[in-house]
Scaffold this motif. Structure first.
Motif, mmCIF file in Angstrom:
data_model
loop_
_atom_site.group_PDB
_atom_site.id
_atom_site.type_symbol
_atom_site.label_atom_id
_atom_site.label_comp_id
_atom_site.label_asym_id
_atom_site.label_seq_id
_atom_site.Cartn_x
_atom_site.Cartn_y
_atom_site.Cartn_z
ATOM 1 N N ILE A 86 33.329 35.109 19.426
ATOM 2 C CA ILE A 86 32.174 34.178 19.147
ATOM 3 C C ILE A 86 31.089 34.584 20.399
ATOM 4 N N HIS A 87 29.568 34.968 19.930
ATOM 5 C CA HIS A 87 28.513 34.717 20.971
ATOM 6 C C HIS A 87 28.496 33.165 21.526
ATOM 7 N N LEU A 88 28.451 33.026 22.955
ATOM 8 C CA LEU A 88 28.314 31.807 23.489
ATOM 9 C C LEU A 88 27.623 31.671 24.774
ATOM 10 N N THR B 211 29.438 46.600 25.446
ATOM 11 C CA THR B 211 27.864 46.772 25.396
ATOM 12 C C THR B 211 26.943 46.042 24.600
ATOM 13 N N ASP B 212 27.759 45.303 23.599
ATOM 14 C CA ASP B 212 26.702 44.683 22.217
ATOM 15 C C ASP B 212 26.134 45.593 21.549
ATOM 16 N N GLY B 213 25.574 45.450 20.676
ATOM 17 C CA GLY B 213 24.886 46.442 19.829
ATOM 18 C C GLY B 213 23.909 47.282 20.208
ATOM 19 N N ALA C 200 34.505 45.614 24.463
ATOM 20 C CA ALA C 200 35.072 44.256 24.007
ATOM 21 C C ALA C 200 33.871 43.433 23.021
ATOM 22 N N HIS C 201 32.848 44.099 23.145
ATOM 23 C CA HIS C 201 31.813 43.458 22.060
ATOM 24 C C HIS C 201 30.922 44.477 21.532
ATOM 25 N N THR C 202 31.032 44.718 20.194
ATOM 26 C CA THR C 202 30.053 45.719 19.713
ATOM 27 C C THR C 202 29.628 44.958 18.258
ATOM 28 N N HIS C 203 28.314 45.529 17.861
ATOM 29 C CA HIS C 203 27.999 45.543 16.194
ATOM 30 C C HIS C 203 27.604 47.123 15.925
ATOM 31 N N ALA C 204 28.949 47.836 15.830
ATOM 32 C CA ALA C 204 28.957 48.992 15.590
ATOM 33 C C ALA C 204 27.784 49.621 14.761
HETATM 34 ZN ZN LIG Z 1 26.401 40.612 20.312
#
Ligand SMILES: [Zn+2]
Length: 436
Positions: free
Chosen positions: A217-219, A305-307, A68-72
């Motif tokens: 959004i990052h929060l 996972t995030d980037g 649910a959160h990546t910067h591929a």
């Molecule tokens: Zn991020």
């Protein structure tokens, strides 16, 4: 006898539905990309015939994992700067590297690398935020993976756009281009409260209300972010978003390591979603999201996972493991974040956050056949008393053998069917040499 495209016979089917059942010796019938039925194998053999029929004698079939959160495409920055806190890492390493290297080719090759890695670890859908979302969307569509390609918005100029209005216009254009594509979704993705000012946020609020699109959004990622906001605006970031009207069922708030009880109540009452990224938070020492507290308050919590520059992988099986263990530690309660609760975060909760729960996130008749086969026939996973426990506490991503998205077999006995692993590695090697 009914003929279907694919009939899969499995040792276990774990549908991630109410009551968290584990179905022994069940089969899944798939036709036109969707699940037609899940039933005991004996009955399935009597009722259905598959054009393709596969036996998974020692496998569990689970819903495709939703990152649910990546910067591929940051996968090309994997391991470029480690052991640093968020702002030092961003200001002195990541943003300069992005300025120097990010272009269309970078996004293409980085997206391919990330998608290949995701498929090989059981992810069938990812929620991305990065530059050139048009290219990530194209790579995802060609690979056959489901993707929420965030329409990124930032105040300052980058290679993708010059100002907030241009980011939004380009985003809406992209949305139109992929509107009829069943695999590609386009939520809004303003980067963070400290990089997007009030005017574009107000515009996104109106657009998101009108189009019923998530706002990713990052929060409240770190204490420093919250303190800085209080010093400059007199408000915590969440309060500012509330005043701008953005705390709604469309809000998908990532990280949330800094939350007081009033803020938890606000999110719960609004029906907003939280994405927990435990490994990124641990690695950047950002803080801990109080996940069990959020779940107890009725907030939908998904997992990401995030980037790969802050994790450093796109491994949702590993992320489940970390989430469950840190969740217990943070709650000071061994019963917090149970295995089945954690598996929900990585599947159906992600689908809910992205507004896709009628399409994916669990194995149910009518939903897309987004599925993963995990082989339990190994020394590392023996014995098996409870397959859900193994998925969260013992499994490695190497045990993922097969992956389908909308019924299409994208990973077959660990081999990618739509992406060329060797080509990807050689392109990445070329970037490696250049960036070094
Ligand atoms: Zn991020």
């Amino acid at each position: 006898m009914n003929t279907v495209d694919t009939l899969i016979h499995a040792r276990w089917v774990i549908p991630v539905t109410d009551g968290d059942p584990v179905l022994d010796h069940h089969s899944i019938a798939v036709h036109d990309g969707r699940i037609v039925a899940i039933l005991p194998t004996e009955q399935a053999r009597a009722k259905y015939q598959g054009h393709i029929e596969n036996e998974y004698h020692s496998h569990a079939i689970i819903p495709g994992l939703i990152n649910a959160h990546t910067h591929a495409s940051m996968s090309l920055f994997r391991g470029i700067a480690d052991d640093l806190p968020l702002m030092d890492w961003l200001n002195n390493h990541i943003w300069p590297a992005e300025q120097q290297w990010v272009n269309e080719e970078f996004i293409h090759d980085g997206s391919e690398l990330a998608i290949a890695e995701m498929l090989r670890s059981g992810t069938t859908c990812f929620n991305d935020m990065y530059f050139f979302p048009n290219i990530t969307a194209r790579v995802a569509r060609d690979a056959g993976i489901r993707a929420c390609v965030g329409l990124i918005v930032i105040d300052f100029p980058t290679v993708w756009a010059n100002n907030a209005d241009e980011y939004i216009e380009k985003g809406l254009d992209l949305r139109d281009k992929f509107r009829s594509d069943a695999l590609i979704h386009t939520p809004f993705a303003p980067h963070a409260p400290y990089t997007v000012s009030d005017e574009p946020l107000k515009r996104l609020r109106v657009l998101s209300d009108e189009m019923d699109l998530p706002v990713h959004i990052h929060l409240h990622e770190t204490m420093a972010e919250v303190e800085l906001a209080v010093n400059s605006t007199g408000m915590r970031p969440l309060k500012r978003l509330e005043e701008l009207g953005l705390i709604s069922p469309n809000l998908v708030a990532v990280h949330m390591t800094q939350l007081n009880d009033d803020e938890i109540k606000l999110l719960a009452e609004a029906g907003s979603h939280v994405v927990h990224c435990p490994e990124s938070n641990l690695k950047l020492a950002s803080g801990y999201c109080p996940v069990q507290k959020l779940i107890d308050a009725g907030i939908n919590v998904a997992l990401g996972t995030d980037g790969a520059a802050s994790n450093n992988d796109h491994n949702m099986i590993g992320e489940m493991h970390t989430a469950a263990l840190t969740g217990k530690c943070v709650a000071n309660d061994a019963s917090a974040l149970s295995a089945s609760q954690t598996l929900r975060m990585a599947t159906i909760n992600g689908a809910k956050a992205l507004g896709l729960d009628s399409q994916t996130g669990s194995l149910e008749a009518g939903k897309y056949a987004d599925m993963v086969a995990i082989d339990f026939n190994s020394l590392e996973l023996s014995p098996v008393y409870n397959p859900v426990s193994h998925l969260v506490y013992s499994c490695g991503r190497e045990q993922v053998t097969d992956v389908w998205v909308a019924g299409k077999h994208l990973l077959k006995e660990r081999a990618l069917t739509t992406l060329d692993e060797h080509k990807i590695i050689s392109k990445v090697q070329a970037w490696n040499d250049k960036i070094e």
